[in-house]
Design an enzyme around this catalytic site. Structure first.
Site, PDB file in Angstrom:
ATOM      1  N   SER A  54      37.213  39.929  51.471  1.00 12.69           N
ATOM      2  CA  SER A  54      37.956  40.343  52.673  1.00 12.69           C
ATOM      3  C   SER A  54      37.343  39.609  53.852  1.00 12.69           C
ATOM      4  CB  SER A  54      37.800  41.856  52.886  1.00 12.69           C
ATOM      5  OG  SER A  54      38.215  42.215  54.193  1.00 12.69           O
ATOM      6  N   TYR A 107      32.139  49.182  53.935  1.00 10.27           N
ATOM      7  CA  TYR A 107      33.153  48.253  53.412  1.00 10.27           C
ATOM      8  C   TYR A 107      32.753  46.810  53.729  1.00 10.27           C
ATOM      9  CZ  TYR A 107      37.759  46.152  52.562  1.00 10.27           C
ATOM     10  OH  TYR A 107      38.795  45.361  52.091  1.00 10.27           O
TER      11      TYR A 107
END
Ligand SMILES: NC(=O)c1ccc[n+]([C@@H]2O[C@H](COP(=O)([O-])OP(=O)(O)OC[C@H]3O[C@@H](n4cnc5c(N)ncnc54)[C@H](OP(=O)(O)O)[C@@H]3O)[C@@H](O)[C@H]2O)c1
Length: 251
Positions: free
Chosen positions: A132, A146
Protein backbone atom coordinates in the site's frame (compact mmCIF):
# COMPACT_ATOMS: atom_id res chain seq x y z
CA UNK A 1 -0.90 -20.95 -27.23
CA UNK A 2 0.50 -19.13 -24.20
CA UNK A 3 4.21 -19.52 -23.49
CA UNK A 4 3.93 -18.37 -19.88
CA UNK A 5 5.25 -21.11 -17.60
CA UNK A 6 2.91 -20.79 -14.63
CA UNK A 7 0.15 -23.36 -14.18
CA UNK A 8 -1.09 -22.55 -10.68
CA UNK A 9 -1.56 -19.57 -8.37
CA UNK A 10 -2.61 -19.09 -4.78
CA UNK A 11 -4.42 -15.82 -4.01
CA UNK A 12 -5.14 -14.78 -0.42
CA UNK A 13 -7.97 -12.42 0.46
CA UNK A 14 -9.82 -13.72 -2.58
CA UNK A 15 -13.41 -13.29 -1.42
CA UNK A 16 -13.75 -9.61 -2.38
CA UNK A 17 -12.15 -6.51 -3.87
CA UNK A 18 -8.66 -6.74 -5.30
CA UNK A 19 -8.23 -10.44 -4.47
CA UNK A 20 -11.42 -11.51 -6.26
CA UNK A 21 -10.43 -9.39 -9.28
CA UNK A 22 -7.00 -11.06 -9.36
CA UNK A 23 -8.66 -14.50 -9.24
CA UNK A 24 -10.84 -13.51 -12.22
CA UNK A 25 -7.90 -12.10 -14.20
CA UNK A 26 -5.52 -15.03 -13.62
CA UNK A 27 -8.29 -17.56 -14.30
CA UNK A 28 -8.94 -15.80 -17.62
CA UNK A 29 -5.22 -16.21 -18.38
CA UNK A 30 -5.60 -19.99 -18.03
CA UNK A 31 -3.95 -20.32 -14.62
CA UNK A 32 -5.48 -22.71 -12.05
CA UNK A 33 -6.21 -20.44 -9.11
CA UNK A 34 -6.48 -21.49 -5.47
CA UNK A 35 -8.51 -18.86 -3.67
CA UNK A 36 -8.10 -18.34 0.08
CA UNK A 37 -10.31 -16.28 2.40
CA UNK A 38 -12.55 -16.88 5.41
CA UNK A 39 -15.94 -16.30 3.74
CA UNK A 40 -16.86 -19.75 2.33
CA UNK A 41 -20.08 -18.54 0.68
CA UNK A 42 -18.43 -15.79 -1.36
CA UNK A 43 -15.58 -18.09 -2.33
CA UNK A 44 -18.08 -20.71 -3.54
CA UNK A 45 -19.73 -18.05 -5.76
CA UNK A 46 -16.35 -17.03 -7.13
CA UNK A 47 -15.50 -20.69 -7.79
CA UNK A 48 -18.73 -21.10 -9.72
CA UNK A 49 -18.00 -17.97 -11.77
CA UNK A 50 -14.29 -18.52 -12.48
CA UNK A 51 -13.53 -22.20 -11.90
CA UNK A 52 -11.08 -21.31 -9.12
CA UNK A 53 -10.56 -23.76 -6.25
CA UNK A 54 -11.91 -22.36 -2.99
CA UNK A 55 -10.17 -22.79 0.35
CA UNK A 56 -12.20 -21.23 3.18
CA UNK A 57 -9.41 -20.55 5.59
CA UNK A 58 -7.86 -17.74 7.60
CA UNK A 59 -4.31 -16.88 6.61
CA UNK A 60 -3.61 -16.94 10.36
CA UNK A 61 -4.54 -20.63 10.55
CA UNK A 62 -0.99 -21.94 10.41
CA UNK A 63 -1.91 -25.65 10.32
CA UNK A 64 -4.51 -25.05 7.60
CA UNK A 65 -2.09 -23.05 5.48
CA UNK A 66 0.64 -25.68 5.89
CA UNK A 67 -1.76 -28.46 4.81
CA UNK A 68 -2.86 -26.41 1.78
CA UNK A 69 0.68 -25.65 0.63
CA UNK A 70 1.61 -29.35 1.00
CA UNK A 71 -1.32 -30.37 -1.19
CA UNK A 72 -0.65 -28.14 -4.23
CA UNK A 73 2.34 -27.10 -6.31
CA UNK A 74 2.16 -23.30 -6.36
CA UNK A 75 3.81 -21.31 -9.14
CA UNK A 76 2.46 -17.88 -8.23
CA UNK A 77 1.78 -16.72 -4.69
CA UNK A 78 -0.29 -13.55 -4.37
CA UNK A 79 -0.17 -12.21 -0.81
CA UNK A 80 -3.19 -9.91 -0.90
CA UNK A 81 -5.25 -10.55 2.27
CA UNK A 82 -5.28 -7.46 4.43
CA UNK A 83 -7.13 -5.65 7.16
CA UNK A 84 -7.06 -2.10 8.40
CA UNK A 85 -8.27 -0.11 11.38
CA UNK A 86 -9.18 3.51 12.05
CA UNK A 87 -7.63 5.90 14.50
CA UNK A 88 -4.18 6.71 15.72
CA UNK A 89 -2.04 4.46 17.92
CA UNK A 90 -3.50 5.78 21.18
CA UNK A 91 -6.91 4.46 20.16
CA UNK A 92 -5.63 1.13 18.80
CA UNK A 93 -6.40 -1.93 20.94
CA UNK A 94 -4.21 -4.92 21.79
CA UNK A 95 -6.45 -7.04 19.52
CA UNK A 96 -6.16 -4.55 16.63
CA UNK A 97 -2.36 -4.69 16.72
CA UNK A 98 -2.35 -8.50 16.85
CA UNK A 99 -4.88 -8.82 13.99
CA UNK A 100 -3.07 -6.43 11.66
CA UNK A 101 0.36 -7.92 12.34
CA UNK A 102 -1.05 -11.46 11.97
CA UNK A 103 -2.89 -10.91 8.68
CA UNK A 104 -0.89 -8.17 6.94
CA UNK A 105 2.63 -9.25 7.87
CA UNK A 106 3.04 -12.54 9.74
CA UNK A 107 0.89 -14.49 7.24
CA UNK A 108 2.86 -13.05 4.31
CA UNK A 109 6.13 -14.23 5.86
CA UNK A 110 4.73 -17.65 6.81
CA UNK A 111 3.17 -18.35 3.41
CA UNK A 112 6.27 -17.19 1.58
CA UNK A 113 8.46 -19.40 3.78
CA UNK A 114 6.23 -22.40 3.06
CA UNK A 115 5.85 -21.88 -0.70
CA UNK A 116 9.42 -20.98 -1.64
CA UNK A 117 11.13 -24.38 -1.21
CA UNK A 118 8.95 -25.86 -3.97
CA UNK A 119 9.59 -22.89 -6.24
CA UNK A 120 13.32 -23.13 -5.61
CA UNK A 121 13.34 -26.88 -6.35
CA UNK A 122 11.51 -26.25 -9.65
CA UNK A 123 13.50 -23.04 -10.34
CA UNK A 124 10.21 -21.41 -11.27
CA UNK A 125 7.92 -19.08 -9.37
CA UNK A 126 6.59 -15.63 -8.65
CA UNK A 127 5.67 -13.96 -5.37
CA UNK A 128 3.40 -10.91 -5.65
CA UNK A 129 2.85 -8.84 -2.53
CA UNK A 130 0.08 -6.26 -2.35
CA UNK A 131 1.39 -3.56 -0.05
CA UNK A 132 0.00 0.00 0.00
CA UNK A 133 1.15 3.57 -0.35
CA UNK A 134 0.71 3.49 3.46
CA UNK A 135 3.90 1.43 3.58
CA UNK A 136 5.86 4.14 1.78
CA UNK A 137 4.45 7.44 3.02
CA UNK A 138 3.14 8.94 6.23
CA UNK A 139 -0.16 10.77 5.98
CA UNK A 140 -2.61 12.21 8.47
CA UNK A 141 -5.53 9.96 9.31
CA UNK A 142 -3.70 6.70 8.55
CA UNK A 143 -3.52 3.93 11.14
CA UNK A 144 0.06 3.53 12.39
CA UNK A 145 -0.15 -0.25 12.72
CA UNK A 146 -1.44 -0.57 9.15
CA UNK A 147 1.36 1.69 7.89
CA UNK A 148 3.96 -0.32 9.82
CA UNK A 149 2.75 -3.70 8.54
CA UNK A 150 2.70 -2.46 4.94
CA UNK A 151 6.22 -1.03 5.34
CA UNK A 152 7.16 -4.53 6.50
CA UNK A 153 5.70 -5.99 3.31
CA UNK A 154 7.79 -3.54 1.28
CA UNK A 155 10.95 -4.45 3.21
CA UNK A 156 10.43 -8.21 2.96
CA UNK A 157 9.76 -7.90 -0.77
CA UNK A 158 13.08 -6.13 -1.24
CA UNK A 159 15.04 -8.61 0.89
CA UNK A 160 13.39 -11.65 -0.69
CA UNK A 161 15.04 -10.82 -4.02
CA UNK A 162 18.42 -11.16 -2.30
CA UNK A 163 17.40 -14.56 -0.87
CA UNK A 164 16.43 -15.67 -4.37
CA UNK A 165 19.46 -14.34 -6.21
CA UNK A 166 20.33 -16.60 -9.15
CA UNK A 167 16.92 -18.29 -9.27
CA UNK A 168 14.13 -17.82 -11.81
CA UNK A 169 11.79 -16.68 -9.07
CA UNK A 170 10.39 -13.18 -9.34
CA UNK A 171 9.21 -10.92 -6.55
CA UNK A 172 6.77 -8.12 -7.35
CA UNK A 173 5.41 -5.55 -4.93
CA UNK A 174 2.26 -3.72 -6.03
CA UNK A 175 1.55 -0.63 -3.94
CA UNK A 176 -1.93 0.76 -4.57
CA UNK A 177 -3.46 4.01 -3.42
CA UNK A 178 -7.26 4.25 -3.10
CA UNK A 179 -9.15 1.37 -4.71
CA UNK A 180 -12.93 1.06 -4.59
CA UNK A 181 -13.35 -2.08 -2.46
CA UNK A 182 -14.94 -3.08 0.82
CA UNK A 183 -11.88 -2.12 2.85
CA UNK A 184 -13.29 1.24 4.01
CA UNK A 185 -16.74 -0.21 4.73
CA UNK A 186 -15.19 -2.90 6.92
CA UNK A 187 -13.14 -0.17 8.56
CA UNK A 188 -16.06 1.97 9.67
CA UNK A 189 -18.59 -0.88 9.84
CA UNK A 190 -20.97 0.71 7.31
CA UNK A 191 -20.64 -0.07 3.58
CA UNK A 192 -23.16 2.58 2.43
CA UNK A 193 -21.55 5.32 4.50
CA UNK A 194 -18.07 4.30 3.25
CA UNK A 195 -19.30 4.51 -0.35
CA UNK A 196 -20.62 8.00 0.30
CA UNK A 197 -17.55 9.19 2.22
CA UNK A 198 -14.70 7.61 0.26
CA UNK A 199 -15.94 6.82 -3.24
CA UNK A 200 -19.00 8.68 -4.52
CA UNK A 201 -17.21 12.00 -4.99
CA UNK A 202 -13.84 10.57 -6.08
CA UNK A 203 -12.54 8.85 -9.18
CA UNK A 204 -10.82 5.96 -7.40
CA UNK A 205 -9.07 2.95 -8.89
CA UNK A 206 -11.18 -0.15 -9.47
CA UNK A 207 -10.11 -3.64 -8.30
CA UNK A 208 -9.56 -4.71 -11.93
CA UNK A 209 -6.94 -1.93 -12.32
CA UNK A 210 -4.81 -3.66 -9.69
CA UNK A 211 -5.63 -7.11 -11.09
CA UNK A 212 -4.43 -5.94 -14.53
CA UNK A 213 -1.25 -4.56 -12.95
CA UNK A 214 -0.62 -7.92 -11.28
CA UNK A 215 -1.33 -9.77 -14.54
CA UNK A 216 1.13 -7.52 -16.38
CA UNK A 217 3.88 -8.58 -13.97
CA UNK A 218 2.89 -12.27 -13.83
CA UNK A 219 2.51 -12.66 -17.61
CA UNK A 220 5.67 -10.67 -18.47
CA UNK A 221 8.52 -12.58 -20.14
CA UNK A 222 10.55 -14.63 -17.66
CA UNK A 223 13.65 -12.46 -18.17
CA UNK A 224 11.72 -9.48 -16.82
CA UNK A 225 10.93 -8.89 -13.16
CA UNK A 226 8.52 -6.04 -12.53
CA UNK A 227 9.85 -5.48 -9.03
CA UNK A 228 7.74 -2.55 -7.86
CA UNK A 229 4.57 -0.86 -9.09
CA UNK A 230 2.99 2.12 -7.36
CA UNK A 231 -0.52 2.59 -8.72
CA UNK A 232 -2.49 5.74 -7.91
CA UNK A 233 -5.77 7.16 -9.13
CA UNK A 234 -4.92 9.96 -11.54
CA UNK A 235 -6.73 12.43 -9.30
CA UNK A 236 -4.92 11.41 -6.09
CA UNK A 237 -1.45 12.61 -5.09
CA UNK A 238 0.79 11.84 -2.16
CA UNK A 239 2.20 14.90 -0.48
CA UNK A 240 1.54 17.56 2.07
CA UNK A 241 3.22 18.64 5.21
CA UNK A 242 1.46 19.36 8.48
CA UNK A 243 2.76 22.03 10.83
CA UNK A 244 0.76 22.61 14.02
CA UNK A 245 0.59 26.24 15.11
CA UNK A 246 1.99 27.15 18.54
CA UNK A 247 -1.57 27.82 19.58
CA UNK A 248 -2.91 24.47 18.35
CA UNK A 249 -4.44 22.05 20.80
CA UNK A 250 -2.51 18.83 21.45
CA UNK A 251 -3.86 15.69 19.67
N1 LIG B 1 -8.67 -0.62 -1.25
C1 LIG B 1 -7.64 0.18 -1.12
O1 LIG B 1 -7.79 1.41 -1.20
C2 LIG B 1 -6.27 -0.40 -0.88
C3 LIG B 1 -5.17 0.45 -1.01
C4 LIG B 1 -3.90 -0.06 -0.79
C5 LIG B 1 -3.74 -1.39 -0.43
N2 LIG B 1 -4.82 -2.20 -0.30
C6 LIG B 1 -4.58 -3.58 0.08
O2 LIG B 1 -5.20 -4.45 -0.85
C7 LIG B 1 -5.45 -5.71 -0.24
C8 LIG B 1 -6.86 -6.16 -0.57
O3 LIG B 1 -7.79 -5.29 0.07
P1 LIG B 1 -9.14 -4.78 -0.63
O4 LIG B 1 -9.00 -3.34 -0.81
O5 LIG B 1 -9.48 -5.65 -1.77
O6 LIG B 1 -10.18 -4.95 0.58
P2 LIG B 1 -11.36 -5.96 0.89
O7 LIG B 1 -12.38 -5.92 -0.18
O8 LIG B 1 -11.76 -5.65 2.29
O9 LIG B 1 -10.65 -7.38 0.82
C9 LIG B 1 -9.85 -7.88 1.86
C10 LIG B 1 -9.73 -9.37 1.68
O10 LIG B 1 -8.88 -9.89 2.71
C11 LIG B 1 -9.51 -11.06 3.25
N3 LIG B 1 -9.06 -11.32 4.60
C12 LIG B 1 -9.10 -10.49 5.69
N4 LIG B 1 -8.64 -11.14 6.77
C13 LIG B 1 -8.31 -12.41 6.36
C14 LIG B 1 -7.80 -13.56 7.00
N5 LIG B 1 -7.53 -13.59 8.32
N6 LIG B 1 -7.56 -14.67 6.26
C15 LIG B 1 -7.84 -14.68 4.94
N7 LIG B 1 -8.33 -13.63 4.27
C16 LIG B 1 -8.57 -12.51 4.99
C17 LIG B 1 -11.01 -10.76 3.15
O11 LIG B 1 -11.76 -11.97 3.08
P3 LIG B 1 -12.55 -12.68 4.29
O12 LIG B 1 -13.19 -11.62 5.11
O13 LIG B 1 -13.52 -13.58 3.57
O14 LIG B 1 -11.52 -13.48 5.03
C18 LIG B 1 -11.08 -10.09 1.79
O15 LIG B 1 -11.18 -11.05 0.76
C19 LIG B 1 -5.18 -5.51 1.26
O16 LIG B 1 -3.92 -6.04 1.59
C20 LIG B 1 -5.18 -4.00 1.42
O17 LIG B 1 -4.40 -3.59 2.51
C21 LIG B 1 -6.08 -1.73 -0.51
Amino acid sequence: MSNQPYRTALVTGASSGIGAAIVRRLSEAGIEVHAVARDAKRLAQLAEETGCIAHALSVSDQAGIEALVKSVEIDVLINNAGQSRTGNITRTTVEDIDALVDVNLRAVLQLTRLVLPGMIARDRGHVVNISSIAGHYAFAGGNTVYHATKAGVHSLSQQLRCDLFGKHIRVTEVSPARVETEVFGRLIGDMAEAKKRFFDEYESLLPEDIANSVAFAVLAPQRMNVSFMEVLPTMQVVGGLNFAKKTAEAV
